[in-house]
Design a protein around this motif. Structure first.
Motif, mmCIF file in Angstrom:
data_model
loop_
_atom_site.group_PDB
_atom_site.id
_atom_site.type_symbol
_atom_site.label_atom_id
_atom_site.label_comp_id
_atom_site.label_asym_id
_atom_site.label_seq_id
_atom_site.Cartn_x
_atom_site.Cartn_y
_atom_site.Cartn_z
ATOM 1 N N ALA A 193 9.676 11.469 3.441
ATOM 2 C CA ALA A 193 9.537 12.851 3.009
ATOM 3 C C ALA A 193 10.564 13.194 1.946
ATOM 4 N N LYS A 194 10.130 13.962 0.932
ATOM 5 C CA LYS A 194 11.034 14.331 -0.155
ATOM 6 C C LYS A 194 11.063 15.833 -0.391
ATOM 7 N N TYR B 43 5.451 11.023 10.133
ATOM 8 C CA TYR B 43 4.830 10.503 11.354
ATOM 9 C C TYR B 43 4.990 8.988 11.434
ATOM 10 N N ARG B 44 4.777 8.302 10.313
ATOM 11 C CA ARG B 44 4.926 6.855 10.299
ATOM 12 C C ARG B 44 6.363 6.466 10.667
ATOM 13 N N VAL C 236 3.758 15.982 16.292
ATOM 14 C CA VAL C 236 3.399 15.721 14.897
ATOM 15 C C VAL C 236 1.967 15.176 14.815
ATOM 16 N N ARG C 237 1.623 14.273 15.738
ATOM 17 C CA ARG C 237 0.265 13.731 15.752
ATOM 18 C C ARG C 237 -0.760 14.847 15.961
ATOM 19 N N THR C 238 -0.463 15.771 16.868
ATOM 20 C CA THR C 238 -1.371 16.894 17.115
ATOM 21 C C THR C 238 -1.502 17.766 15.881
ATOM 22 N N PHE C 239 -0.381 18.028 15.219
ATOM 23 C CA PHE C 239 -0.401 18.825 13.999
ATOM 24 C C PHE C 239 -1.247 18.154 12.920
ATOM 25 N N LEU C 240 -1.056 16.865 12.722
ATOM 26 C CA LEU C 240 -1.798 16.139 11.688
ATOM 27 C C LEU C 240 -3.305 16.185 11.934
ATOM 28 N N THR C 241 -3.700 16.015 13.184
ATOM 29 C CA THR C 241 -5.137 16.011 13.494
ATOM 30 C C THR C 241 -5.720 17.427 13.423
ATOM 31 N N PHE D 32 -6.084 6.338 10.232
ATOM 32 C CA PHE D 32 -4.674 6.357 9.838
ATOM 33 C C PHE D 32 -3.776 6.150 11.048
ATOM 34 N N LEU D 33 -4.045 6.843 12.146
ATOM 35 C CA LEU D 33 -3.219 6.716 13.345
ATOM 36 C C LEU D 33 -3.242 5.280 13.866
ATOM 37 N N ALA D 34 -4.423 4.655 13.847
ATOM 38 C CA ALA D 34 -4.550 3.267 14.299
ATOM 39 C C ALA D 34 -3.795 2.328 13.361
ATOM 40 N N GLU D 35 -3.844 2.600 12.067
ATOM 41 C CA GLU D 35 -3.147 1.761 11.094
ATOM 42 C C GLU D 35 -1.631 1.825 11.301
ATOM 43 N N VAL D 36 -1.114 3.025 11.592
ATOM 44 C CA VAL D 36 0.319 3.175 11.854
ATOM 45 C C VAL D 36 0.704 2.415 13.118
#
Length: 394
Positions: A2-3, A67-68, A319-324, A333-337
């Motif tokens: 994050a920036k 998240y990652r 964070v996962r809940t927020f993203l979804t 994306f979640l599976a890839e992470v």
């Protein structure tokens, strides 16, 4: 990674304390900065009691990057714990539950800022770009850590409780003397410690020196509720952030399980410090989900229902809940992470197992820069002892 920047800061602010309450009391809605609720709902901005506004303005990619970071840091930490349980590490201090406090503050650091950790800041170490294998070499007894503090702007782990706050304050005083403050590209210093360390004389002395000399310091206290087995109410009668007022600088309490709020509060405090406005104490209100170290048994001093209550505030789940909810991340994306975290943990395990065992007598090397007759005698005695075993080689 994050920036984005928090929008609001308050220049020359003074801490405003609230009514005293037992240190172990769970804070209410107005008692800490929170930008992401445990249910994954975003709060646009929060105004602290001194008028400072905190917010973040991240892109979708930056949200996904945070998240990652959280998932990878937790997985690598879990792998290190497993390695210790299997006899591959001598000890390990897990950060389980404190990922948001570490990733949020770690990503808030600018390139030129210097960090002074304890022995648990694996997440901050990761955010500073240091190879995760480095601390495992230390806890395996192969080396002393191995990274270059000057290159990564991240000091070596400190085992002595609270000592790093004095080291950091001295460094920050040097930053002032070198004239490296007062501009946007000025340097700030952050020191990490726990709620238990806040009772150490070193920490309180660091507060005094940083305040009197207006050092560009951020004291980042990860209040994980226990100093090993002592709960917070046995350590303080007021919230820890309020102690700052007695030393003459601001204090703020942030939801340490909220990566967004932790980022915003830390970035603002660091920017104030780099502009010559002196130190800030941040109390990141969080929870140590596991043991103090792998030699500890937390079931002896805390109850299961307490742990379950904090599991509902899990920093990664929110964070996962927020993203979804916001459509920022999908299942792919979640599976890839998760798969990336799994593969990085596997590579970390393989690298640990490939580490060569050091020669025992090398423990006597580099104890003193110009040697020592006492150390030489100890080396000779140890060598004779080892030679007494049949077939020995060292």
């Amino acid at each position: 990674m994050a920036k984005g920047d928090p929008a609001g800061t308050a220049r020359g602010r003074r801490a405003t304390t609230r009514s005293a309450r037992p240190g172990g009391t769970t804070p209410g809605a107005g008692d800490l900065v929170q930008l992401l609720t445990p249910d994954g709902d975003r709060i646009d901005k929060v105004t602290w009691s001194d008028g400072t506004e905190y917010r973040v303005d991240f892109t979708d990619e930056e949200y996904r990057g945070l998240y990652r970071d959280l998932v990878l840091v937790r997985k690598l930490d879990a792998e290190a714990t497993a390695l210790q349980r299997q006899g591959e590490l001598g000890i390990w201090a897990s950060l389980l539950g404190q990922e948001a406090a570490q990733v949020g503050s770690g990503r808030a650091l600018r390139t030129q800022d210097m960090a002074f950790p304890t022995y648990r800041e694996h997440g901050v170490l990761y955010c500073r770009g240091i190879d995760p294998i480095m601390p495992l070499g230390l806890f395996r007894g192969v080396d002393l850590g191995g990274w270059d503090p000057n290159e990564f702007k991240f000091n070596m782990y400190t085992i002595v409780i609270g000592a790093q706050t004095l080291h950091a304050t001295g460094y920050a005083m040097g930053v002032n003397m070198d004239g490296r403050t007062g501009t946007d590209d000025g340097e700030a210093v952050i020191a990490y410690f726990g709620d238990g360390a806040s009772a150490q004389g070193d920490v309180n002395e660091a507060f005094i020196w940083a305040s009197v000399f207006n050092a560009p310091m951020v004291f980042f206290c990860q209040n994980n509720q226990y100093a090993i087995s002592e709960p917070l109410e046995r350590q303080t009668r007021i919230p820890l952030y309020q102690r700052a007022a007695g030393f003459g600088f601001p204090g703020v309490r942030v939801d340490g399980n909220d990566v967004l709020a932790t980022y915003a509060v830390t970035r603002a405090a660091l920017d104030n410090a780099r502009h010559g406005q002196g130190p800030t104490l941040i109390e990141a209100y969080t929870y140590r989900m596991g043991a103090h170290t792998t030699t500890d048994d937390p079931t002896r001093y805390r109850i299961a229902s307490e742990v379950e209550a904090w599991q509902a505030k899990d920093p990664i789940a929110r964070v996962r809940t927020f993203l979804t909810k916001q459509g920022i991340a999908d299942d792919a994306f979640l599976a890839e992470v998760d798969e990336q975290a799994k593969q990085e943990a596997l590579r970390l395990r393989e690298r640990v197992l490939e580490m060569p065992d050091p020669e025992p007598l090398t423990m006597f090397d580099n104890v003193f820069p110009h040697g020592s007759p006492e150390v030489d005698a100890q080396r000779e005695l140890t060598a004779r002892y080892m030679d007494s075993f049949e077939g020995s080689a060292h």
